[in-house]
Write a protein that holds these residues in place. Structure first.
Motif, PDB file in Angstrom:
ATOM      1  N   VAL A  32       0.623  -1.473  -0.161  1.00  0.00           N
ATOM      2  CA  VAL A  32       0.229  -0.147  -0.289  1.00  0.00           C
ATOM      3  C   VAL A  32       1.274   1.040  -0.057  1.00  0.00           C
ATOM      4  O   VAL A  32       1.063   2.169  -0.572  1.00  0.00           O
ATOM      5  CB  VAL A  32      -0.733  -0.186   1.125  1.00  0.00           C
ATOM      6  N   VAL A  33       1.992   1.052   0.864  1.00  0.00           N
ATOM      7  CA  VAL A  33       2.885   2.067   1.172  1.00  0.00           C
ATOM      8  C   VAL A  33       3.551   2.645  -0.520  1.00  0.00           C
ATOM      9  O   VAL A  33       3.882   3.697  -0.938  1.00  0.00           O
ATOM     10  CB  VAL A  33       3.777   2.431   2.186  1.00  0.00           C
ATOM     11  N   ALA A  34       3.852   1.661  -0.921  1.00  0.00           N
ATOM     12  CA  ALA A  34       4.710   1.707  -2.824  1.00  0.00           C
ATOM     13  C   ALA A  34       3.466   2.350  -3.418  1.00  0.00           C
ATOM     14  O   ALA A  34       4.017   2.209  -4.713  1.00  0.00           O
ATOM     15  CB  ALA A  34       5.211   0.592  -2.195  1.00  0.00           C
ATOM     16  N   GLN A 182      -7.072  10.924   6.932  1.00  0.00           N
ATOM     17  CA  GLN A 182      -5.839  10.499   6.091  1.00  0.00           C
ATOM     18  C   GLN A 182      -5.024  10.130   7.220  1.00  0.00           C
ATOM     19  O   GLN A 182      -4.015   9.318   6.739  1.00  0.00           O
ATOM     20  CB  GLN A 182      -5.749  11.564   4.688  1.00  0.00           C
ATOM     21  N   GLN A 183      -4.388  11.306   7.959  1.00  0.00           N
ATOM     22  CA  GLN A 183      -3.391  10.951   9.060  1.00  0.00           C
ATOM     23  C   GLN A 183      -3.800   9.863   9.587  1.00  0.00           C
ATOM     24  O   GLN A 183      -2.979   9.234  10.021  1.00  0.00           O
ATOM     25  CB  GLN A 183      -3.368  12.508   9.530  1.00  0.00           C
ATOM     26  N   ILE A 187      -0.111   6.864   9.507  1.00  0.00           N
ATOM     27  CA  ILE A 187       0.547   6.909  10.544  1.00  0.00           C
ATOM     28  C   ILE A 187      -0.070   5.584  10.688  1.00  0.00           C
ATOM     29  O   ILE A 187       0.959   4.263  11.754  1.00  0.00           O
ATOM     30  CB  ILE A 187      -0.331   7.318  12.307  1.00  0.00           C
ATOM     31  N   HIS A 188      -0.841   4.017   9.945  1.00  0.00           N
ATOM     32  CA  HIS A 188      -0.438   2.888  10.353  1.00  0.00           C
ATOM     33  C   HIS A 188      -0.716   2.431   9.004  1.00  0.00           C
ATOM     34  O   HIS A 188       0.267   0.985   9.725  1.00  0.00           O
ATOM     35  CB  HIS A 188      -2.311   2.135  10.090  1.00  0.00           C
ATOM     36  N   GLU A 190       3.009   3.836   7.569  1.00  0.00           N
ATOM     37  CA  GLU A 190       3.520   4.274   7.526  1.00  0.00           C
ATOM     38  C   GLU A 190       4.696   3.633   8.354  1.00  0.00           C
ATOM     39  O   GLU A 190       3.622   2.705   9.309  1.00  0.00           O
ATOM     40  CB  GLU A 190       3.984   5.156   6.797  1.00  0.00           C
ATOM     41  N   GLU A 191       5.976   3.607   8.650  1.00  0.00           N
ATOM     42  CA  GLU A 191       6.942   3.351   9.819  1.00  0.00           C
ATOM     43  C   GLU A 191       5.965   3.885  10.955  1.00  0.00           C
ATOM     44  O   GLU A 191       6.167   4.825  10.901  1.00  0.00           O
ATOM     45  CB  GLU A 191       7.724   3.502   9.844  1.00  0.00           C
ATOM     46  N   ARG A 192       5.868   3.250  12.482  1.00  0.00           N
ATOM     47  CA  ARG A 192       5.778   3.080  13.127  1.00  0.00           C
ATOM     48  C   ARG A 192       6.130   4.424  13.857  1.00  0.00           C
ATOM     49  O   ARG A 192       7.350   4.125  14.386  1.00  0.00           O
ATOM     50  CB  ARG A 192       4.855   2.365  14.593  1.00  0.00           C
ATOM     51  N   ARG A 193       5.898   5.316  14.649  1.00  0.00           N
ATOM     52  CA  ARG A 193       7.174   5.688  15.751  1.00  0.00           C
ATOM     53  C   ARG A 193       6.718   6.113  16.990  1.00  0.00           C
ATOM     54  O   ARG A 193       5.625   4.795  17.231  1.00  0.00           O
ATOM     55  CB  ARG A 193       6.478   7.433  15.365  1.00  0.00           C
TER      56      ARG A 193
END
Length: 461
Positions: A32-34, A182-183, A187-188, A190-193
């Motif tokens: 999904v990210v790509a 969208q945020q 955050i779900h 992409e890389e988790r902070r």
């Protein structure tokens, strides 16, 4: 001769085995990210094709592309369930625009400026956030500046529960809500902070507050609160607030604009940007924002008559709502249902506002703590670094004679009294060791202490 070649052959086998272990199937999240651009653009293209090719479907597809519930007689809009479709399409569009801005525009510019891949990605992300918040803040400020409640918080409640609102105000509130949705998606996937829970809580609470205020026709206070929040996010995206323009400080601790300036090596401008950021944060979120909360607590009951009103004409019905919670949900289902307000609802809205303020205090305390450390001459220790860095430290294997790294990681050898690949800095007769990038030494605290002892360094403070 064969005996001499065994260590090299063994090292090669270990390296190949390590690199093979790094190769894994792409997860759904990574896919999904790509493919954010393709997914979002395809979804919007399909909706647009249905809208244009099948006129009979236009009553169902039009809400995805235009504001609904327009009243020609008053040249204004009201709320309704079709607004959900606009929020969905806006969230999808923001996902695609964000990916395009980062991958096709800002990353190439950053790489052309000489930044490495990771820093180029970071500055592209910050650039997108600065672009969005800068634009939406100017829209919100224009609406606030040209309103009757500019400079008078008590006036925010004077016309409630009038439902009609202008097209620009409706678009502004729905786009802000779409951005929050969208945020939550970002955050779900992409890389988790490390602050994932705080950020998720912030977005959920803010979405619930903004959505409920929209349904309850509290557009004015929504506009004011969003303006106070967005001006800070121009300087600092909430999910990235870290501080200090010190050369030794992690770049991920910089405020939004200051971080971009640091990547571009404008250190003086970075310091100025950081100071402006802290002053703006304190002024808007800890001085003006509490005044808004006080207005909800004190001025709202003075300027708004508790009771129930007709949903469509806003005529007063009764002073007391029904003795159940059903009246709270009525406005969500139909504009014709009565809309009520009483002390219970006041405290529910005020409670959500105060939770957001509590999160702001927590984040600001982190920023002040790091800034204080830098002013006092210490190194800025990022208390909110990415979990991806921590994961890399924990997941990379350790070899007694050689540390193997993949592609973008730097190979580090720790053997005897020497540790090539480590960045050594000596001051006042002591030394500290800091691993750079993805090649940092992947030891836990006990192993790290033992390593520093072997190479003659004390543990950094």
């Amino acid at each position: 001769m064969a005996d001499v070649q065994v260590p090299e052959h063994k090292e090669r086998k270990e390296r190949n085995a390590y690199l093979s272990s790094r190769v894994k199937e792409t997860t759904f999240r990574e896919w999904v990210v790509a493919n954010q651009i393709g997914i979002s653009m395809t979804t919007l293209a399909m909706l647009l094709a249905l809208h244009n090719l099948y006129p009979s479907l236009r009553p169902y597809t039009a809400p995805f592309f235009q504001l609904s519930y327009y009243d020609e007689s008053t040249n204004s809009y009201v709320q309704g369930w079709d607004d959900v479709y606009f929020v969905f399409s806006a969230a999808v569009a923001l996902t695609g625009i964000r990916a395009i801005a980062i991958e096709w525009v800002m990353q190439p510019i950053a790489r052309a400026s000489g930044l490495k891949r990771k820093n180029a990605t970071r500055i592209a992300e910050q650039g997108w956030m600065a672009m969005y918040y800068g634009f939406i803040w100017m829209v919100g400020l224009y609406l606030w500046k040209t309103s009757y409640y500019w400079g008078d918080f008590a006036a925010m409640w004077s016309q409630w529960p009038a439902r009609p609102l202008s097209g620009m105000m409706k678009w502004y509130l729905l786009v802000e809500l779409a951005f929050l949705m969208q945020q939550i998606f970002v955050i779900h996937v992409e890389e988790r902070r490390k602050d994932h829970v705080q950020m998720l809580s912030h977005h959920i609470i803010t979405s619930a507050l903004l959505g409920s205020a929209y349904i309850y026709a509290m557009y004015n206070v929504s506009n004011v609160v969003l303006c106070l929040m967005d001006i800070v996010d121009v300087l600092l995206p909430v999910g990235e607030h870290r501080t200090s323009c010190s050369k030794e400080a992690p770049t991920n601790v910089l405020p939004q604009t200051a971080k971009i300036l640091k990547y571009l090596k404008y250190e003086t401008a970075c310091n100025i940007g950081f100071g402006l950021f802290m002053a703006t944060w304190f002024l808007t979120r800890h001085l003006i924002y509490p005044v808004v909360c006080w207005s909800v607590y004190h001025q709202l009951p003075l300027n708004l008559t508790y009771g129930c009103y007709t949903g469509s004409t806003s005529e007063f019905i009764s002073a007391e709502p029904p003795n159940s919670f059903a009246y709270m949900l009525g406005p969500y289902f139909s504009l014709d249902n009565p809309i009520c307000f009483n002390p219970t609802l006041k405290w529910m809205f005020l409670g959500l506002l105060l939770i957001i303020e509590g999160l702001s205090v927590l984040w600001f305390s982190m920023i002040v703590r790091v800034a204080y450390g830098v002013i006092c001459g210490g190194n800025a220790e990022d208390s909110r670094s990415d979990e991806e860095d921590e994961a890399e430290v924990e997941n990379q294997p350790v070899h007694s004679s050689v540390h193997l790294a993949a592609k973008d990681a730097t190979a580090e050898t720790v053997e005897g009294e020497h540790a090539p690949g480590l960045d050594r800095r000596r001051s006042n007769g002591t030394a500290s060791v800091r691993a750079r990038g993805r090649g940092r030494v992947p030891f836990d605290q006990s192993d790290r202490k033992a390593l520093l002892g072997r190479i003659g360094c004390e543990k950094p403070t």
